[in-house]
Scaffold this active site. Sequence first.
Site, PDB file in Angstrom:
ATOM      1  CG  HIS A  83      -1.485   3.943   5.062  1.00 31.63           C
ATOM      2  ND1 HIS A  83      -0.874   2.747   6.105  1.00 31.63           N
ATOM      3  CD2 HIS A  83      -0.462   3.075   3.875  1.00 31.63           C
ATOM      4  CE1 HIS A  83      -1.395   1.710   5.571  1.00 31.63           C
ATOM      5  NE2 HIS A  83      -1.331   1.030   4.391  1.00 31.63           N
ATOM      6  CG  ASP A  86      -1.998   3.991   8.940  1.00 32.35           C
ATOM      7  OD1 ASP A  86      -0.849   3.947   9.264  1.00 32.35           O
ATOM      8  OD2 ASP A  86      -2.860   4.227   8.003  1.00 32.35           O
ATOM      9  CB  SER A 102      -0.774   0.440   1.430  1.00 30.96           C
ATOM     10  OG  SER A 102      -0.209  -0.103   2.252  1.00 30.96           O
TER      11      SER A 102
END
Length: 425
Positions: free
Chosen positions: A404, A401, A157
Site C-alpha cells: 500500500h 507493508d 484495497s
Amino acid sequence: MKPSSPMSFTSSSSLPRKTRLSPYLFTLLAFILFVCVLYGEDFMCIFGQLEPTFAFQPSPTPNNKKAEKLAFAIGKTEENCDVFSGKWVRDEASRPQYEEWECPYIQPQLTCQERGRPDKDYQFWRWQPNHCDLPSFNTTLMLETLRGKRMMYVGDSLNRGMFVSMICLLHRVIPDDQKSIKTSGSLTVFTAKEYNATIEFYWAPFLLESNSDDAIVHRISDRVVRKGSINKHGRHWKNVDIIVFNTYLWWMTGLKMKILQGSFEDKEKVITEVSTEDAYRMGMKSMLRWVKNNMDRKKTRVFFTSMSPTHAKGIDWGGEPGQNCYNQTTLIEDPKYWGSDCRKSIMKVIGEVFERSKTPITLLNITQMSNYRKDAHTSIYKKQWSRLTPEQLENPTSYADCVHWCLPGLQDTWNELLFAKLFYP
C-alpha cells in the site's frame, strides 16, 4: 472542382443524342447541388462533431475503423505524447496537493505521518511525461462533470486507496454539511450533496465472485474464484457513469489459481487449477463482456488500472538481501527498472485481451511509473491490526507493508492521470 454551367446540361446542340441526360437524372443532380449549397455549413458542423478523440482501446479492425468521440472528453492529448512514460521531478511548490491531517477520509492504514513516519520527502514528487505536460488537476471541472452522476472504483484495497485519494483531492471545496460518506458491506459511498454526485468504492478483489469477497474478513490463503460469476458483483455497478476497475495482486498466489465450476452453494464442488495467466485472462474477458453489455459507450467511460508494484525484494534494485521498502526514502533512478513482483506475462495478457476487444476501455498504465517509487509505501507507518511480537519489533523489515501507499502521495498522481485521460484522451 466547379460544377459545369447549367447550359451544358440543357443544350442539345453540343451533345450527341445518346449522351443526353434524362430529365429524372438532371432533376436529381440539381436537387443534390441545391442541398449542398443550402446545408453545406450544417454538414461541416456535423462532420466536425465526428472528429475523434482517442483513448487506449482496441486497434481498428477492417469492420471498425472509425474512432469514437469519447464521453466527457473536452480535448485530446498532444500528438506523440505518452503520459505514462516520463520521470519524477521534485516539486515543493505544488506538492502535496492536500495535507494528511486535513482529509478525514484516509484510512488508518495509509496515514503515515500520524503513525510516525519521520520524513515527508515522498510527498514532493510530480510526474513529468517525456514529451508533454500533464493537465493540472481541476477540482471545479471534476466536480461539475460529476454533477448528477456516479463515479465508482471497483477492485481491491489499492483501488480503495485511489478512491480515497480522489475524495481528498475534491472534498475541500465542498461545505461540511454538503458531504457525507457511508459504508454498507462491500460498498462505500461518498456523496457531494450540492452536486447530486457520488464517488463510490466497491470491494471485489477478483471482480468475479470469490471466497475473498467479504469486505472485512478476506485474508484467505487458499483463494478460489468462481467462473462466469461477474454479475454477482456487477449488479451493483449498473448505472455508473465513470467506472475504474483494478485487479491483480489477489491473483498472485503462485503459478496456479483455483477455479470453481458451478456454485459455492454446491455440496460437491468441482474445482480445477489453471495457470495464473489463464485465470487472469478469464477475469479480463468477463470484465469486458460485462462492460459491453452494461455500459453505454456514448455516455459512460471505463478505465482499468494496471498492476501496482510492491517493493518487497531489495535485490531487485541493487539492495541487500532481505531488504525491502522499509526505510527507503529515495527513488529508483534506472528508467528501465522493472521489479520481479510485476509479472510481464500478466501485462501481456492485459494487452492481448484489450487488443482483441471492440469494447472501448482506457488503460491507466501506472506500473512503470510506480516501479520507481520504493519510497512511497506505508512500510511500518500504519495501523497494525494485530499486536507485534518482540521479534517483529526488533526487525521492522519483517512487518513492513510494501503493497500500500501513503496518502498524500503516489496515488494522487494516478488520479491525475485518470483526470488527463478522462478529459484529454
